[in-house]
Motif scaffolding. Structure first.
Motif, PDB file in Angstrom:
ATOM      1  N   MET A 212       0.815  -1.217   0.000  1.00  0.00           N
ATOM      2  CA  MET A 212       0.000   0.000   0.000  1.00  0.00           C
ATOM      3  C   MET A 212       0.848   1.266   0.000  1.00  0.00           C
ATOM      4  SD  MET A 212      -2.957  -1.023   2.762  1.00  0.00           S
ATOM      5  CE  MET A 212      -3.958  -2.494   2.546  1.00  0.00           C
ATOM      6  N   LEU A 213       2.099   1.161   0.426  1.00  0.00           N
ATOM      7  CA  LEU A 213       2.964   2.341   0.484  1.00  0.00           C
ATOM      8  C   LEU A 213       3.303   2.825  -0.914  1.00  0.00           C
ATOM      9  CD1 LEU A 213       5.359   1.045   3.266  1.00  0.00           C
ATOM     10  CD2 LEU A 213       3.805   2.981   3.507  1.00  0.00           C
ATOM     11  N   PRO A 214       3.491   4.122  -1.095  1.00  0.00           N
ATOM     12  CA  PRO A 214       3.934   4.615  -2.406  1.00  0.00           C
ATOM     13  C   PRO A 214       5.263   3.968  -2.802  1.00  0.00           C
ATOM     14  CG  PRO A 214       3.290   6.432  -0.970  1.00  0.00           C
ATOM     15  CD  PRO A 214       3.331   5.210  -0.109  1.00  0.00           C
ATOM     16  N   ARG A 215       5.443   3.744  -4.065  1.00  0.00           N
ATOM     17  CA  ARG A 215       6.694   3.135  -4.526  1.00  0.00           C
ATOM     18  C   ARG A 215       7.880   4.023  -4.126  1.00  0.00           C
ATOM     19  NH1 ARG A 215       7.994  -1.028  -7.559  1.00  0.00           N
ATOM     20  NH2 ARG A 215      10.090  -1.104  -8.454  1.00  0.00           N
ATOM     21  N   GLY A 216       8.899   3.402  -3.545  1.00  0.00           N
ATOM     22  CA  GLY A 216      10.076   4.139  -3.115  1.00  0.00           C
ATOM     23  C   GLY A 216       9.976   4.710  -1.717  1.00  0.00           C
ATOM     24  N   ALA A 217       8.895   4.422  -0.993  1.00  0.00           N
ATOM     25  CA  ALA A 217       8.725   4.947   0.364  1.00  0.00           C
ATOM     26  C   ALA A 217       9.846   4.445   1.277  1.00  0.00           C
ATOM     27  CB  ALA A 217       7.370   4.522   0.930  1.00  0.00           C
ATOM     28  N   VAL A 218      10.101   5.222   2.315  1.00  0.00           N
ATOM     29  CA  VAL A 218      11.115   4.887   3.316  1.00  0.00           C
ATOM     30  C   VAL A 218      10.420   4.440   4.594  1.00  0.00           C
ATOM     31  CG1 VAL A 218      12.904   5.849   4.811  1.00  0.00           C
ATOM     32  CG2 VAL A 218      12.865   6.425   2.375  1.00  0.00           C
ATOM     33  N   LEU A 219      10.931   3.380   5.196  1.00  0.00           N
ATOM     34  CA  LEU A 219      10.405   2.844   6.446  1.00  0.00           C
ATOM     35  C   LEU A 219      11.422   3.086   7.558  1.00  0.00           C
ATOM     36  CD1 LEU A 219       8.361   1.064   8.004  1.00  0.00           C
ATOM     37  CD2 LEU A 219       9.607  -0.926   7.162  1.00  0.00           C
ATOM     38  N   VAL A 220      10.948   3.637   8.671  1.00  0.00           N
ATOM     39  CA  VAL A 220      11.797   3.904   9.828  1.00  0.00           C
ATOM     40  C   VAL A 220      11.160   3.203  11.023  1.00  0.00           C
ATOM     41  CG1 VAL A 220      12.757   5.698  11.332  1.00  0.00           C
ATOM     42  CG2 VAL A 220      12.529   6.133   8.875  1.00  0.00           C
ATOM     43  N   ASN A 221      11.868   2.236  11.615  1.00  0.00           N
ATOM     44  CA  ASN A 221      11.283   1.460  12.717  1.00  0.00           C
ATOM     45  C   ASN A 221      12.134   1.521  13.982  1.00  0.00           C
ATOM     46  OD1 ASN A 221       9.739  -0.209  14.294  1.00  0.00           O
ATOM     47  ND2 ASN A 221      10.472  -2.108  13.367  1.00  0.00           N
ATOM     48  N   PRO A 222      11.771   2.411  14.915  1.00  0.00           N
ATOM     49  CA  PRO A 222      12.362   2.373  16.253  1.00  0.00           C
ATOM     50  C   PRO A 222      11.414   1.787  17.287  1.00  0.00           C
ATOM     51  CG  PRO A 222      11.413   4.522  15.876  1.00  0.00           C
ATOM     52  CD  PRO A 222      11.003   3.650  14.700  1.00  0.00           C
ATOM     53  N   GLY A 223      10.323   1.128  16.831  1.00  0.00           N
ATOM     54  CA  GLY A 223       9.296   0.622  17.738  1.00  0.00           C
ATOM     55  C   GLY A 223       9.623  -0.762  18.255  1.00  0.00           C
ATOM     56  N   ARG A 224       9.182  -1.792  17.527  1.00  0.00           N
ATOM     57  CA  ARG A 224       9.460  -3.176  17.883  1.00  0.00           C
ATOM     58  C   ARG A 224       9.702  -3.966  16.602  1.00  0.00           C
ATOM     59  NH1 ARG A 224      10.574  -1.627  22.108  1.00  0.00           N
ATOM     60  NH2 ARG A 224       9.765  -2.171  24.166  1.00  0.00           N
ATOM     61  N   GLY A 225      10.688  -4.874  16.627  1.00  0.00           N
ATOM     62  CA  GLY A 225      11.045  -5.631  15.445  1.00  0.00           C
ATOM     63  C   GLY A 225       9.907  -6.440  14.860  1.00  0.00           C
ATOM     64  N   PRO A 226       9.157  -7.199  15.682  1.00  0.00           N
ATOM     65  CA  PRO A 226       8.114  -8.067  15.129  1.00  0.00           C
ATOM     66  C   PRO A 226       6.893  -7.342  14.575  1.00  0.00           C
ATOM     67  CG  PRO A 226       8.922  -8.928  17.219  1.00  0.00           C
ATOM     68  CD  PRO A 226       9.454  -7.543  17.092  1.00  0.00           C
ATOM     69  N   LEU A 227       6.897  -6.006  14.574  1.00  0.00           N
ATOM     70  CA  LEU A 227       5.825  -5.291  13.882  1.00  0.00           C
ATOM     71  C   LEU A 227       5.878  -5.546  12.379  1.00  0.00           C
ATOM     72  CD1 LEU A 227       6.124  -1.799  15.630  1.00  0.00           C
ATOM     73  CD2 LEU A 227       4.425  -3.565  16.119  1.00  0.00           C
ATOM     74  N   ILE A 228       7.045  -5.962  11.886  1.00  0.00           N
ATOM     75  CA  ILE A 228       7.282  -6.115  10.454  1.00  0.00           C
ATOM     76  C   ILE A 228       7.469  -7.588  10.111  1.00  0.00           C
ATOM     77  CG2 ILE A 228       8.859  -5.552   8.559  1.00  0.00           C
ATOM     78  CD1 ILE A 228       9.710  -3.083  10.143  1.00  0.00           C
ATOM     79  N   ASP A 229       6.870  -8.011   9.029  1.00  0.00           N
ATOM     80  CA  ASP A 229       7.148  -9.319   8.424  1.00  0.00           C
ATOM     81  C   ASP A 229       8.471  -9.171   7.673  1.00  0.00           C
ATOM     82  OD1 ASP A 229       7.390 -11.423   6.549  1.00  0.00           O
ATOM     83  OD2 ASP A 229       5.232 -11.680   6.435  1.00  0.00           O
ATOM     84  N   ASP A 230       9.548  -9.734   8.221  1.00  0.00           N
ATOM     85  CA  ASP A 230      10.886  -9.500   7.674  1.00  0.00           C
ATOM     86  C   ASP A 230      11.027 -10.000   6.243  1.00  0.00           C
ATOM     87  OD1 ASP A 230      12.084  -8.292  10.016  1.00  0.00           O
ATOM     88  OD2 ASP A 230      12.012 -10.270  10.941  1.00  0.00           O
ATOM     89  N   ALA A 231      10.491 -11.169   5.958  1.00  0.00           N
ATOM     90  CA  ALA A 231      10.612 -11.707   4.599  1.00  0.00           C
ATOM     91  C   ALA A 231       9.896 -10.802   3.605  1.00  0.00           C
ATOM     92  CB  ALA A 231      10.032 -13.117   4.544  1.00  0.00           C
ATOM     93  N   ALA A 232       8.738 -10.279   3.993  1.00  0.00           N
ATOM     94  CA  ALA A 232       7.990  -9.389   3.100  1.00  0.00           C
ATOM     95  C   ALA A 232       8.743  -8.084   2.880  1.00  0.00           C
ATOM     96  CB  ALA A 232       6.609  -9.115   3.679  1.00  0.00           C
ATOM     97  N   LEU A 233       9.372  -7.561   3.943  1.00  0.00           N
ATOM     98  CA  LEU A 233      10.128  -6.311   3.794  1.00  0.00           C
ATOM     99  C   LEU A 233      11.344  -6.520   2.897  1.00  0.00           C
ATOM    100  CD1 LEU A 233      10.784  -3.393   4.378  1.00  0.00           C
ATOM    101  CD2 LEU A 233      11.844  -4.113   6.542  1.00  0.00           C
ATOM    102  N   LEU A 234      12.068  -7.608   3.089  1.00  0.00           N
ATOM    103  CA  LEU A 234      13.244  -7.861   2.256  1.00  0.00           C
ATOM    104  C   LEU A 234      12.846  -8.011   0.788  1.00  0.00           C
ATOM    105  CD1 LEU A 234      15.131 -10.259   4.662  1.00  0.00           C
ATOM    106  CD2 LEU A 234      16.028  -8.087   3.794  1.00  0.00           C
ATOM    107  N   ALA A 235      11.723  -8.664   0.526  1.00  0.00           N
ATOM    108  CA  ALA A 235      11.255  -8.800  -0.855  1.00  0.00           C
ATOM    109  C   ALA A 235      10.911  -7.441  -1.445  1.00  0.00           C
ATOM    110  CB  ALA A 235      10.042  -9.724  -0.905  1.00  0.00           C
TER     111      ALA A 235
END
Length: 309
Positions: A212-235
């Motif tokens: 859903m994010l605009p193409r090229g968006a930047v993600l900044v995560n200082p919250g908690r690691g498991p908020l993100i699906d790591d495999a999906a982010l790496l892809a």
């Protein structure tokens, strides 16, 4: 005499013993602070999840557990904890988070990496947009998220925030619920994650929501690691759908050697340093809360066991 147990790792004892003594004295509290009180005589517990206490059953007189850290996911599920739990909301921790988040948002907004890493003799022209033309979204509008939203708005950014329930931050646009989450994701050129970790937020940023994010968006995560699906982010990073990820928190910490985040050209790893509890200011928070409890008032920053924070 109020008996307070310091139930955190021994390495923290030297850092906190002095500031806590000063804070208790400032609040005119007659406190015996120790790491080894008889459990049956403890009135209050200062707690960290990696400390020595796992079973709260012997602490029959204890009136409250006062967390040293902002995160409480390591204790909320403990079935032996039946008494009030207060999380740490510390002005020093909040200020540190504001500084880290603003620094990294400005870094990506201004495109500083191109100049810092690209000094190869190429004269790179082209100024970045102004802050009011840059859309920043923040997921999580608790104390930390709200403070970061206000700071970024104060710098001129077009800020919107999302929380699980309704929040009012004045001129900053806020949304909640699933439809609201989709709205803030679709607008986010820079997305900041400051949600607590609960069963409802685990893997919140999965492949569907990252798309859903605009193409090229930047993600900044200082919250908690498991908020993100790591495999999906790496892809998404590999495909260029996400332009960059600056990550301060991870499922496993320290981040293991050989983890793909370390070497990814579109990832910045920082070692869980976005902010931390400062002994001097945290001690004041704890002392004020014990003063409140001793006066019959409700503790500040009580954790709702059902919501998990």
């Amino acid at each position: 005499m109020i008996r307070v147990l310091f139930a955190a790792p021994q390495a923290e004892w030297e850092a906190y013993r002095g500031p806590l003594a000063c804070a208790f004295e400032a609040e005119q509290l007659d406190v015996a602070l120790a790491c080894d009180h008889d459990p049956a005589e403890v009135d209050y517990m200062i707690y960290a999840p990696d400390g020595p206490v796992r079973d709260f059953t012997p602490y029959t007189r204890c009136r409250a557990v006062l967390g040293l850290w902002a995160g409480v996911e390591g204790i909320t599920g403990n079935p032996t904890l039946k008494i009030p739990l207060a999380r740490m909301v510390d002005e020093g921790l909040t200020q540190g988070m504001v500084e880290w988040v603003c620094g990294h948002v400005l870094r990506h907004h201004l495109g500083l990496d191109a100049h810092i890493k690209g000094q190869d003799g190429t004269w790179r022209k082209g100024a970045p947009p102004l802050a009011w033309d840059r859309r920043v979204s923040i997921l999580g509008l608790g104390v930390l998220g709200a403070a970061c939203a206000r700071a970024l708005a104060g710098l001129g950014f077009d800020v919107a925030g999302w929380s699980r329930g309704p929040k009012d931050l004045g001129v900053i646009g806020t949304r909640h619920g699933e439809d609201g989450l989709e709205d803030v994701l679709r607008r986010a050129e820079i997305l900041v994650l400051l949600l607590p970790l609960t069963e409802a937020t685990r893997d919140l940023l999965d492949a569907r929501r990252l798309a859903m994010l605009p193409r090229g968006a930047v993600l900044v995560n200082p919250g908690r690691g498991p908020l993100i699906d790591d495999a999906a982010l790496l892809a998404a990073l590999d495909e260029g759908r996400i332009g960059h990820a600056t990550l301060d928190v991870f499922r496993t910490e320290p981040l293991p050697e050989g983890d793909p985040y370390w070497a990814h050209p579109r990832v910045t790893v920082t070692p869980h340093i976005a902010s931390e509890t400062r002994p001097a200011s945290a001690a004041r928070v704890i002392a004020r809360n014990i003063r409140r409890a001793q006066g019959g008032q409700e503790l500040h920053h009580l954790v709702d066991r059902e919501s998990g924070y």
